[in-house]
Scaffold this active site. Structure first.
Site, mmCIF file in Angstrom:
data_model
loop_
_atom_site.group_PDB
_atom_site.id
_atom_site.type_symbol
_atom_site.label_atom_id
_atom_site.label_comp_id
_atom_site.label_asym_id
_atom_site.label_seq_id
_atom_site.Cartn_x
_atom_site.Cartn_y
_atom_site.Cartn_z
ATOM 1 N N SER A 104 5.249 3.678 0.958
ATOM 2 C CA SER A 104 5.762 3.924 -0.494
ATOM 3 C C SER A 104 6.968 4.783 -0.346
ATOM 4 O O SER A 104 7.089 5.989 0.120
ATOM 5 C CB SER A 104 4.643 4.827 -1.198
ATOM 6 O OG SER A 104 5.219 4.876 -2.661
ATOM 7 N N GLY A 105 7.941 4.446 -1.108
ATOM 8 C CA GLY A 105 9.341 5.305 -0.979
ATOM 9 C C GLY A 105 10.422 4.781 0.081
ATOM 10 O O GLY A 105 11.382 5.339 0.370
ATOM 11 N N THR A 109 10.956 -2.490 -2.494
ATOM 12 C CA THR A 109 10.985 -3.220 -3.644
ATOM 13 C C THR A 109 12.641 -3.350 -3.675
ATOM 14 O O THR A 109 13.086 -4.559 -4.102
ATOM 15 C CB THR A 109 10.663 -2.577 -4.927
ATOM 16 O OG1 THR A 109 9.062 -2.012 -4.614
ATOM 17 C CG2 THR A 109 11.072 -3.009 -6.028
ATOM 18 N N ASN A 156 8.417 8.349 -4.688
ATOM 19 C CA ASN A 156 9.072 7.284 -5.170
ATOM 20 C C ASN A 156 9.423 7.117 -6.723
ATOM 21 O O ASN A 156 8.207 7.135 -7.390
ATOM 22 C CB ASN A 156 8.597 5.823 -4.535
ATOM 23 C CG ASN A 156 9.638 4.895 -4.744
ATOM 24 O OD1 ASN A 156 10.271 4.895 -5.498
ATOM 25 N ND2 ASN A 156 9.361 3.577 -4.175
ATOM 26 N N SER A 159 7.881 3.184 -7.504
ATOM 27 C CA SER A 159 6.654 2.743 -6.630
ATOM 28 C C SER A 159 6.064 1.650 -7.098
ATOM 29 O O SER A 159 5.423 1.534 -8.177
ATOM 30 C CB SER A 159 5.840 4.002 -6.117
ATOM 31 O OG SER A 159 4.766 3.559 -5.282
ATOM 32 N N SER A 160 6.099 0.404 -6.362
ATOM 33 C CA SER A 160 5.029 -0.649 -6.775
ATOM 34 C C SER A 160 3.613 -0.464 -6.513
ATOM 35 O O SER A 160 3.430 -0.047 -5.240
ATOM 36 C CB SER A 160 5.594 -1.898 -5.696
ATOM 37 O OG SER A 160 6.849 -2.259 -5.937
ATOM 38 N N GLY A 386 2.878 -0.219 1.613
ATOM 39 C CA GLY A 386 2.756 0.306 2.908
ATOM 40 C C GLY A 386 1.578 1.221 3.206
ATOM 41 O O GLY A 386 1.016 1.686 2.243
ATOM 42 N N GLU A 388 -0.721 4.424 3.107
ATOM 43 C CA GLU A 388 -0.767 5.546 2.266
ATOM 44 C C GLU A 388 -1.621 6.697 2.567
ATOM 45 O O GLU A 388 -3.012 6.333 2.513
ATOM 46 C CB GLU A 388 -0.902 5.142 0.609
ATOM 47 C CG GLU A 388 -0.042 4.459 -0.037
ATOM 48 C CD GLU A 388 0.091 4.071 -1.521
ATOM 49 O OE1 GLU A 388 1.051 4.044 -2.180
ATOM 50 O OE2 GLU A 388 -1.193 4.293 -1.890
#
Length: 984
Positions: A104-105, A109, A156, A159-160, A386, A388
């Site tokens: 994440s981050g 995306t 992020n 973040s998705s 990803g 985490e």
């Protein structure tokens, strides 16, 4: 290899590292990040480091640089991998996919957006309206999905919180014709809870801060997020996110995609309902559970288009069927709160899945017949969460990390498979590579009856009270001896908290029936299972873990049947700094992404490989046998010859269609030799080309000069012929050709025309003058002199009348005899030849008094006479003593004669017949003509006031018009004299 970048930026392809080690890998990655090179290659895999700043490398110019180019021809970029996937799909009709992974981050995306942007930019060159519509909807779908599926986290800002796989369908021409989106595991627990410093999904804040007041009133909500329990943690965070602008963008995107007005309103109502649910509180009155703020039930009833009593009953009671009996069991306060939160999460998840399904309904390919339209090919883009690892990890993090292990397994398998297949195709021996195969980790999670998911499902199916501790004990019992399983017994209470509840994902059937029975058809359609009656027996629903495992297996199978391309995203630091590269943070990501294994697999004994034609195209200038073209039997033979000449034959292997180079040093030596030769070739080409350009320019200039000269000659001859034609009979014309219009000369003859006109004018003047009498000729010369001196400075020069000169005879006939007698006597005495000018004047005497006099100007003297004494001569001034005359620019008749002895004569002509006749022009012209004939100079001044000298004293003469003045007259002033003339 990637187009030559200077080594100051590091190695563009990690395969070309001198030594494959974690230290060299990290040093190269850090160098490229610090130099602003955020993309690198591992063979055909793009490694992307989040720059945390805007970079000007995604515009139209950059797109054109990568369009249609091979992967290695340009520096590493997302556009290169997107173009490679598109070319493979279009040229070979192969389904391809681009797998974007990272934590994440790390920028997944954004990477997927740029890939979509690139594909949209290079397709549909004919601008077909339908294709443009599809492209626009595919791009707009990102905006909508981000609003409802993304959130601000501590890592992020966007973040998705769900996984997304999008298939883009292309027709046989390579233009997009539709698509399909699969979503995975929305983090719906975020609806009711967020960690400190994080927000819920963007959609909540966009609605509150961006919706118009009228919409907010209709939804019974306020603008301040801090007023809603579910999102108040995120409402207190200061962020650079512009929720108001994003709300408008999402609303516009939904309209473009094709959502109806009723559907959009229903989306807003569901989001508002969830906010109100979070503010519902429950209390206890004896044994009865109550809703403390019952007014919100009425609001929820309106938003859900159902009955208030049904809402209240669903929140406080649970209907249970036992055989034929139906029991309404009242919730405890804790059960009611759990049901409320479960409803909020389920409504948001169902809303999100409905949005994805609605987009799919609109963008899916319709009425496509492969027999008619050609094969329909696909590019898939996977943007999925990803690894985490948080301070507090839960069921979602476990599923996310399982997903990444599954994808990592696929990645290693496909890369190995591709490498082995290529070596086999080329006839190169394959060398076994040691790497960590994470199949054992995947099996630990998903294996039937033994895996963690199976143990979790078994625990959920047990009768009686099942807790997270019971689940943990089951894991320890079955997996304690597994090499990759560790149980944190000391903190077991926090290790699996919520796993049982989240896996069961229980939502009471009462809520499903409540929403199905809504009078809102859109909301009703989201809950089809609500139509089941209370007594209908249904199968036990699959658990969340099983559903997710099945979706991952299906996803991997889908990806495995496509030609894969990879983007591996890395997050350089946790503080979103564009300058900071945290070594250990990045090292950890490189390890779990398996990037070093990827380099080793790609090297497999050979760092570089290329087809013979393309290898020759790049390096043929190094050898005289291959430059500029070879005459050997094949390209393979030419490559062998080139490498033997360079002394690298020991470090290469020759496949059927490709040459394999073992060490990067050989490749860099080739590049150095190529760079040296390219410089010499460029200089040679520049020399040849400049010579060619110079010769071409010379020939063009010479041709232009020949044409120009010929054209000039033609224009000159044409002009001269035309002048000759027009002025041919000019002597016989009445006005000697004065009326003839001159032809327009070419530019080159403009000075010639001026000279020609001057010649003509002289001839015309000479023709006129030669027919004049001597007296007429003198008068013409005087008029010309007057015109040259006074033109444009005095209005009336008297040119239209005959100039008589001697006016004393004409103006006063009664005294003409006396004047004639005196002038004859003066002629006898002073021997003058002719009278130049005579006239009555008003004069200033030496006592500064004005008096009437007459002046007689001959070719030798200027005489002052007294008309009252029969023109008795008063004084004479030799004409050679006169140096100049001054006149004013007005209509007055003022004349000042300047003398060498500074005794100027100031007079005003008067007594003219007719009275308004001006004689200044005649006086000046006659004097100038006479002085010119004697080759003397006479200075003529036109000024006001006039400067003069009276008896050696400097003074000025000013002309002033006065209304009551009948005749011109002089008066004394402080600085000299004033000539008063009659005013209008």
């Amino acid at each position: 290899m990637a187009e030559h970048e200077s080594l100051e930026y590091g190695k563009a392809d990690f395969v070309l590292l001198d030594n494959v080690s974690m230290e060299e890998f990290m040093a190269n990655l850090k160098l490229r990040f610090e130099k602003g090179r955020i993309y690198s290659y591992i063979g055909e895999v793009v490694v992307s480091v989040n720059p945390y700043r805007a970079m000007n490398i995604y515009g139209r110019d950059t797109i054109e640089q990568y369009k249609g180019r091979e992967l290695y021809e340009r520096p590493p970029h997302l556009f290169a991998i997107a173009d490679a996937a598109y070319k493979a799909m279009k040229r070979r009709s192969k389904d391809t996919c681009i797998v974007i992974s990272g934590e994440s981050g790390a920028g997944k995306t954004e990477a997927s957006k740029y890939i979509m942007q690139y594909i949209a930019a290079i397709t549909n060159p004919n601008q077909r309206a339908e294709v443009e519509r599809v492209k626009n909807m595919l791009l707009k779908s990102n905006c909508v999905l981000e609003a409802f599926g993304n959130a601000k986290t501590n890592r992020n800002d966007n973040s998705s919180r769900f996984g997304k796989y999008m298939d883009i369908n292309f027709d046989f021409k390579g233009d997009p014709i539709g698509g399909h989106i699969n979503n995975y595991l929305l983090e719906k627990s975020r609806v009711i809870f967020q960690q400190e410093g994080e927000r819920s999904f963007h959609s909540f804040y966009q609605l509150l801060r961006g919706a118009p007041d009228s919409l907010l009133r209709s939804l019974h909500i306020q603008k301040d997020p801090k007023g809603y329990n579910y999102i108040k943690v995120g409402g207190q965070i200061k962020s650079c996110i512009n929720d108001s602008a994003d709300f408008k963008a999402v609303a516009d995107a939904m309209k473009v995609i094709g959502f109806t007005g009723d559907e959009i309103q229903t989306v807003y109502k569901i989001v508002a309902t969830i906010l109100h649910l979070g503010n519902l509180t429950f209390g206890v009155d004896g044994d009865v559970t109550l809703i403390e703020n019952s007014k919100l039930v009425s609001v929820i009833k309106d938003l859900l288009s159902t009955k208030e009593e049904n809402v209240q009953k669903a929140l406080l009671y649970r209907t249970v069927a036992t055989g034929r009996d139906i029991i309404e069991k009242q919730h405890t306060e804790q059960e009611a709160s759990y049901g409320r939160d479960a409803l909020a999460k389920a409504m948001y998840e169902r809303l999100f899945c409905w949005i994805v399904g609605r987009i799919n309904d609109i963008i899916e390919v319709k009425n496509y017949n492969a027999n008619v339209h050609g094969k329909n090919t696909v590019i898939g883009v996977l943007d999925i969460y990803g690894f985490e690892i948080f301070q507090n990890n839960s069921f979602e993090q476990f599923c996310i990390n399982y997903c990444n292990e599954k994808l990592q397994q696929l990645f290693i398998q496909l890369v190995l498979k591709q490498e082995q297949e290529e070596y086999q195709r080329e006839g190169i021996p394959w060398k076994h590579i040691d790497y960590f195969n994470n199949q054992i980790i995947v099996d630990l999670v998903e294996q039937q009856h033994k895996g963690i998911f199976s143990v979790l499902d078994e625990a959920c199916m047990n009768v009686g009270k099942v807790t997270d501790e019971v689940f943990l004990q089951g894991l320890n019992g079955k997996l304690a001896k597994h090499a990759h399983y560790t149980s944190r017994l000391k903190i077991r209470a926090n290790e699996v908290v919520g796993f049982i509840d989240k896996n069961k994902d229980t939502l009471f059937q009462d809520f499903k029936r409540l929403l199905y029975n809504s009078s809102n058809p859109v909301l009703k359609g989201m809950w089809p299972e609500g139509k089941l009656s209370i007594t209908e027996v249904t199968k036990r629903p699959l658990t969340a873990a099983t559903l997710f495992k099945n979706s991952m297996i299906s996803l991997v199978e889908n990806l495995a049947c496509k030609e894969p391309y990879y983007v591996r995203c890395i997050k350089p630091n946790d503080v979103k700094s564009p300058l900071l590269f945290e070594q250990e943070r990045c090292r950890h990501q490189v390890e779990y992404l398996g990037l070093l294994e990827n380099v080793r697999v790609r090297r497999a004994g050979f760092a570089y490989r290329q087809t013979y034609p393309r290898f020759l195209q790049r390096y043929k200038m190094i050898s005289e046998f291959t430059w500029p073209n070879h005459d050997l039997a094949s390209d393979k033979a030419a490559v062998k010859s080139l490498l033997q000449v360079c002394g690298f034959d020991h470090d290469v292997a020759y496949g059927k269609t490709k040459v394999f180079i073992r060490t990067p040093r050989t490749l860099f030596c080739l590049e150095e030799q190529r760079a040296e030769m390219v410089q010499r070739i460029v200089l040679f080409l520049q020399k040849v080309w400049r010579g060619t350009i110079a010769r071409m320019r010379y020939r063009r200039m010479r041709a232009a000069l020949i044409i120009l000269r010929a054209y000039r000659r033609y224009k000159v001859k044409s002009y001269i012929r035309e002048v000759n034609r027009r002025f041919k009979n000019v002597k016989s014309m009445k006005d000697y050709g004065r009326h003839v219009k001159w032809p327009t000369p070419p530019k080159v003859l403009r000075k010639f025309e001026d000279a020609l006109r001057s010649i003509y004018n002289r001839w015309w003047a000479w023709t006129l003058i030669k027919s004049l009498s001597p007296e007429e000729a003198l008068q013409v010369r005087a008029k010309v002199a007057s015109l040259e001196a006074l033109k444009g400075q005095r209005a009336d020069l008297g040119l239209q009348r005959a100039w008589e000169g001697n006016y004393l005879k004409r103006d006063r006939p009664d005294t003409a005899a006396s004047f004639t007698l005196v002038s004859s006597e003066l002629q006898r005495k002073d021997k003058f030849m002719r009278v130049l000018f005579s006239c009555n004047v008003r004069k200033i005497n030496r006592f500064h008094k004005a008096e009437d006099r007459a002046v007689l100007i001959t070719d030798r003297h200027l005489y002052k006479m007294d008309p009252l004494k029969q023109y008795k001569p008063m004084k004479s001034i030799p004409l050679y003593n006169v140096t100049g005359v001054s006149v004013s620019p007005g209509k007055d008749q003022l004349v000042v004669f300047h003398t060498k002895d500074s005794r100027d004569l100031v007079v005003c002509l008067q007594g003219m017949v007719p009275a308004n006749e001006s004689r200044i022009g005649e006086l000046v012209g006659t004097l100038l003509s006479h002085f010119k004939s004697e080759k003397r100079k006479l200075q003529v001044n036109i000024a006001s006031p006039i400067q003069c000298s009276m008896n050696g004293r400097k003074c000025t003469v000013i002309v002033e018009p006065k209304i009551n003045q009948s005749q011109p007259d002089f008066t004394k002033s402080r600085s000299g004299y004033i000539l008063a003339v009659p005013g209008n």
